[in-house]
Motif scaffolding. Structure first.
Motif, PDB file in Angstrom:
ATOM      1  N   GLY A  14       5.976   5.990 -24.726  1.00 25.34           N
ATOM      2  CA  GLY A  14       6.571   6.987 -25.433  1.00 25.34           C
ATOM      3  C   GLY A  14       7.065   6.727 -26.573  1.00 25.34           C
ATOM      4  O   GLY A  14       6.605   5.645 -27.185  1.00 25.34           O
ATOM      5  N   LYS A  15       7.867   7.455 -27.405  1.00 26.58           N
ATOM      6  CA  LYS A  15       8.223   7.164 -28.787  1.00 26.58           C
ATOM      7  C   LYS A  15       9.457   6.267 -28.556  1.00 26.58           C
ATOM      8  O   LYS A  15      10.504   6.930 -28.323  1.00 26.58           O
ATOM      9  CB  LYS A  15       8.571   8.781 -29.460  1.00 26.58           C
ATOM     10  N   GLY A  16       9.298   5.244 -29.052  1.00 25.60           N
ATOM     11  CA  GLY A  16      10.478   4.309 -28.879  1.00 25.60           C
ATOM     12  C   GLY A  16      10.859   3.699 -27.335  1.00 25.60           C
ATOM     13  O   GLY A  16      11.817   2.885 -27.385  1.00 25.60           O
ATOM     14  N   THR A  17       9.920   4.378 -26.669  1.00 20.85           N
ATOM     15  CA  THR A  17      10.090   3.686 -25.055  1.00 20.85           C
ATOM     16  C   THR A  17       9.009   3.537 -24.490  1.00 20.85           C
ATOM     17  O   THR A  17       7.732   4.045 -24.995  1.00 20.85           O
ATOM     18  CB  THR A  17      11.106   4.877 -24.381  1.00 20.85           C
ATOM     19  N   PHE A  18       8.905   3.072 -23.373  1.00 20.17           N
ATOM     20  CA  PHE A  18       7.754   3.213 -22.150  1.00 20.17           C
ATOM     21  C   PHE A  18       8.477   3.282 -20.956  1.00 20.17           C
ATOM     22  O   PHE A  18       9.743   3.128 -20.553  1.00 20.17           O
ATOM     23  CB  PHE A  18       7.031   1.795 -22.284  1.00 20.17           C
ATOM     24  N   LYS A  19       7.772   3.922 -20.010  1.00 16.07           N
ATOM     25  CA  LYS A  19       8.316   4.188 -18.608  1.00 16.07           C
ATOM     26  C   LYS A  19       7.314   3.856 -17.609  1.00 16.07           C
ATOM     27  O   LYS A  19       6.190   3.709 -17.620  1.00 16.07           O
ATOM     28  CB  LYS A  19       8.151   5.913 -18.493  1.00 16.07           C
ATOM     29  N   VAL A  20       7.980   3.179 -16.745  1.00 13.44           N
ATOM     30  CA  VAL A  20       7.429   2.607 -15.419  1.00 13.44           C
ATOM     31  C   VAL A  20       7.548   3.473 -14.176  1.00 13.44           C
ATOM     32  O   VAL A  20       8.672   3.909 -13.989  1.00 13.44           O
ATOM     33  CB  VAL A  20       8.158   1.120 -14.971  1.00 13.44           C
ATOM     34  N   ILE A  21       6.523   4.269 -14.052  1.00 12.24           N
ATOM     35  CA  ILE A  21       6.575   5.044 -12.873  1.00 12.24           C
ATOM     36  C   ILE A  21       5.940   4.859 -11.513  1.00 12.24           C
ATOM     37  O   ILE A  21       4.724   4.143 -11.721  1.00 12.24           O
ATOM     38  CB  ILE A  21       5.461   6.322 -13.317  1.00 12.24           C
TER      39      ILE A  21
ATOM     40  N   PHE B   3      11.513  -1.127  -4.450  1.00 12.88           N
ATOM     41  CA  PHE B   3      10.475  -1.405  -5.495  1.00 12.88           C
ATOM     42  C   PHE B   3      10.824  -1.217  -6.776  1.00 12.88           C
ATOM     43  O   PHE B   3      10.800  -2.117  -7.778  1.00 12.88           O
ATOM     44  CB  PHE B   3       9.145  -0.733  -5.241  1.00 12.88           C
ATOM     45  N   MET B   4      11.735  -0.165  -7.075  1.00 13.87           N
ATOM     46  CA  MET B   4      12.371  -0.024  -8.212  1.00 13.87           C
ATOM     47  C   MET B   4      13.284  -1.008  -8.896  1.00 13.87           C
ATOM     48  O   MET B   4      13.179  -1.448 -10.178  1.00 13.87           O
ATOM     49  CB  MET B   4      13.095   1.403  -8.265  1.00 13.87           C
ATOM     50  N   VAL B   5      14.210  -1.320  -7.807  1.00 16.63           N
ATOM     51  CA  VAL B   5      15.067  -2.648  -8.088  1.00 16.63           C
ATOM     52  C   VAL B   5      14.269  -3.895  -8.348  1.00 16.63           C
ATOM     53  O   VAL B   5      14.752  -4.502  -9.354  1.00 16.63           O
ATOM     54  CB  VAL B   5      16.167  -2.641  -6.975  1.00 16.63           C
ATOM     55  N   ILE B   6      13.307  -4.139  -7.531  1.00 16.73           N
ATOM     56  CA  ILE B   6      12.449  -5.370  -7.739  1.00 16.73           C
ATOM     57  C   ILE B   6      11.835  -5.392  -9.197  1.00 16.73           C
ATOM     58  O   ILE B   6      11.815  -6.253  -9.954  1.00 16.73           O
ATOM     59  CB  ILE B   6      11.218  -5.408  -6.749  1.00 16.73           C
TER      60      ILE B   6
ATOM     61  N   SER C 215      10.816   6.599 -11.722  1.00 17.58           N
ATOM     62  CA  SER C 215      10.664   5.982 -12.930  1.00 17.58           C
ATOM     63  C   SER C 215      11.839   5.215 -13.591  1.00 17.58           C
ATOM     64  O   SER C 215      13.055   5.453 -13.192  1.00 17.58           O
ATOM     65  CB  SER C 215      10.274   7.086 -13.950  1.00 17.58           C
ATOM     66  N   ILE C 216      11.373   4.568 -14.460  1.00 15.60           N
ATOM     67  CA  ILE C 216      12.439   3.471 -15.365  1.00 15.60           C
ATOM     68  C   ILE C 216      11.907   3.609 -16.691  1.00 15.60           C
ATOM     69  O   ILE C 216      10.725   3.309 -16.848  1.00 15.60           O
ATOM     70  CB  ILE C 216      12.427   2.090 -14.602  1.00 15.60           C
ATOM     71  N   THR C 217      12.793   4.096 -17.333  1.00 17.42           N
ATOM     72  CA  THR C 217      12.386   4.310 -18.825  1.00 17.42           C
ATOM     73  C   THR C 217      13.332   2.985 -19.645  1.00 17.42           C
ATOM     74  O   THR C 217      14.212   3.082 -19.511  1.00 17.42           O
ATOM     75  CB  THR C 217      12.903   5.722 -19.381  1.00 17.42           C
ATOM     76  N   LEU C 218      12.425   2.423 -20.268  1.00 17.76           N
ATOM     77  CA  LEU C 218      13.036   1.042 -21.085  1.00 17.76           C
ATOM     78  C   LEU C 218      12.680   1.104 -22.397  1.00 17.76           C
ATOM     79  O   LEU C 218      11.711   2.011 -23.076  1.00 17.76           O
ATOM     80  CB  LEU C 218      12.350  -0.092 -20.644  1.00 17.76           C
ATOM     81  N   SER C 219      13.482   0.585 -23.319  1.00 15.87           N
ATOM     82  CA  SER C 219      13.360   0.534 -24.770  1.00 15.87           C
ATOM     83  C   SER C 219      11.773  -0.054 -25.034  1.00 15.87           C
ATOM     84  O   SER C 219      11.600  -1.157 -24.329  1.00 15.87           O
ATOM     85  CB  SER C 219      14.352  -0.221 -25.569  1.00 15.87           C
TER      86      SER C 219
ATOM     87  N   GLY D  78       0.974  -1.144  -0.178  1.00 16.78           N
ATOM     88  CA  GLY D  78       0.066  -0.055   0.052  1.00 16.78           C
ATOM     89  C   GLY D  78       0.769   1.447  -0.070  1.00 16.78           C
ATOM     90  O   GLY D  78       0.494   2.423   0.245  1.00 16.78           O
ATOM     91  N   GLN D  79       2.135   1.185  -0.084  1.00 15.00           N
ATOM     92  CA  GLN D  79       3.078   2.189   0.011  1.00 15.00           C
ATOM     93  C   GLN D  79       3.499   2.687  -1.447  1.00 15.00           C
ATOM     94  O   GLN D  79       3.977   3.814  -1.400  1.00 15.00           O
ATOM     95  CB  GLN D  79       4.411   1.870   0.544  1.00 15.00           C
ATOM     96  N   CYS D  80       2.954   2.342  -2.591  1.00  7.23           N
ATOM     97  CA  CYS D  80       3.124   2.956  -3.703  1.00  7.23           C
ATOM     98  C   CYS D  80       2.113   2.461  -4.741  1.00  7.23           C
ATOM     99  O   CYS D  80       1.493   1.602  -4.462  1.00  7.23           O
ATOM    100  CB  CYS D  80       4.664   2.617  -4.166  1.00  7.23           C
ATOM    101  N   ARG D  81       1.972   3.231  -5.853  1.00  9.34           N
ATOM    102  CA  ARG D  81       1.197   2.567  -6.914  1.00  9.34           C
ATOM    103  C   ARG D  81       2.096   2.808  -8.167  1.00  9.34           C
ATOM    104  O   ARG D  81       3.147   3.666  -8.249  1.00  9.34           O
ATOM    105  CB  ARG D  81      -0.202   3.530  -7.086  1.00  9.34           C
ATOM    106  N   MET D  82       1.772   2.017  -9.477  1.00  9.94           N
ATOM    107  CA  MET D  82       2.441   1.991 -10.576  1.00  9.94           C
ATOM    108  C   MET D  82       1.574   2.007 -11.727  1.00  9.94           C
ATOM    109  O   MET D  82       0.478   1.688 -11.810  1.00  9.94           O
ATOM    110  CB  MET D  82       3.230   0.620 -10.523  1.00  9.94           C
ATOM    111  N   GLU D  83       2.227   3.056 -12.662  1.00  5.75           N
ATOM    112  CA  GLU D  83       1.598   3.184 -13.816  1.00  5.75           C
ATOM    113  C   GLU D  83       2.562   3.148 -14.897  1.00  5.75           C
ATOM    114  O   GLU D  83       3.876   3.395 -14.865  1.00  5.75           O
ATOM    115  CB  GLU D  83       0.765   4.329 -13.872  1.00  5.75           C
TER     116      GLU D  83
END
Length: 323
Positions: free
Chosen positions: A113-120, A136-139, A185-189, A104-109
């Protein structure tokens, strides 16, 4: 969160912390923590546990290193999502919708993007910076490793503060993090989005985790560094063994210091790594569930011939003749 607290305590023990003292200082009943029906620690207790773990390990990046150590246990978090998703994109979309079940300590969306997507990841608690956000980001990164059975490299990682050790953050996140305006956030190809998740990958992960969990482990009560490194390598072996530099950083010391301490114990990192590889190789061969080329790949050898030479050096016989 109770399971996550158990993992924090277990990792602290791996780092040679007296966990009875750690729990006492954090006002957590260690015996109740082990019971299925025991009360879950409060937010205040978790915060205290975190602060005391940092103090007792003398590791200001305890959260980062703890998250890095979670690669095997983290797989279970989205096991059902993996099985019901065809691609990485589907798995992440489902995970974002269900993350509230995990914490319950965070939410994810997910933002395309153009050529990428972002996990926030967005912190839902109000009290300043929550150190669990880095965990949580490393997980997320390690979950993606597990989905693809390879180590992925983000295009960018953003944190809402300037990091204290850019080199170590870059090592764990596999790219240098940048300071954002309040965003984790983590931005990925985009190439990862449509990557298929093969049921065979999930089944292989499960087999590896189940089999390594039943292998004999050194007694942690000895408090020897070599025994703790052996346990770490064994528990995190499903994507190949960690390097000397990665192990040293996770244990908050230099590679030279780690090697010196192991030498004082009459051991070396290479000896420990070979012992773990031999143990896993013998176990996998004896199980009869894997082809030798697959065992070779799982242990980090690019060529079957290299694995065969190493195995014969360890045991005196070829893999084909073993057993």
């Amino acid at each position: 969160m109770k399971d996550l607290v158990k993992h924090i305590v277990a990792y602290a023990e791996l780092r040679n912390v007296d966990t009875t003292q750690l729990c006492k200082l954090s006002h957590i009943d260690k015996k109740a923590l082990a019971k299925k029906d025991g009360p879950a620690p409060t937010a205040a207790q978790i915060g205290s546990l975190w602060a005391n773990a940092i103090h007792l390990t003398r590791d200001k990046l305890f959260g980062l290193h703890f998250g890095e150590s979670l690669r095997t246990t983290a797989l279970g978090i989205v096991g059902s999502i993996i099985q019901s998703s065809a691609t990485v994109g589907e798995a992440l979309t489902h995970a974002a919708a269900l993350v509230h079940v995990i914490t319950g300590q965070c939410r994810m969306e997910i933002v395309q993007g153009k050529g990428t997507f972002k996990v926030i990841l967005t912190q839902t608690t109000r009290e300043g910076i929550n150190p669990l956000m880095e965990v949580f980001m490393v997980i997320v990164i390690h979950e993606l490793d597990g989905l693809l059975l390879t180590k992925i490299t983000p295009k960018a990682v953003a944190l809402p503060y300037k990091v204290t050790d850019p080199v170590e953050y870059a090592r764990v996140f596999r790219c240098a993090p940048v300071k954002s305006n309040g965003e984790y956030s983590i931005t990925l190809s985009a190439q990862y989005w449509e990557e298929p998740i093969l049921t065979a990958n999930y089944q292989l992960q499960e087999i590896l985790l189940q089999q390594t969990s039943h292998l004999p482990k050194p007694d942690n009560k000895t408090q020897l560094l070599g025994a703790r490194i052996h346990n770490y390598l064994l528990a995190n072996s499903y994507l190949g063994l960690a390097s000397l530099n990665d192990i040293a950083s996770n244990f908050n010391m230099s590679a030279r210091t780690l090697q010196r301490q192991l030498k004082n114990e009459g051991s070396s990192y290479q000896h420990i790594a070979d012992t773990v590889k031999r143990s896993l190789a013998e176990h996998y061969i004896a199980s009869g569930n894997f082809a030798l080329k697959d065992i070779s790949w799982m242990l980090g050898y690019n060529e079957l011939s290299a694995f065969s030479r190493a195995f014969k050096k360890w045991t005196g016989v070829s893999p084909e003749s073993f057993g």
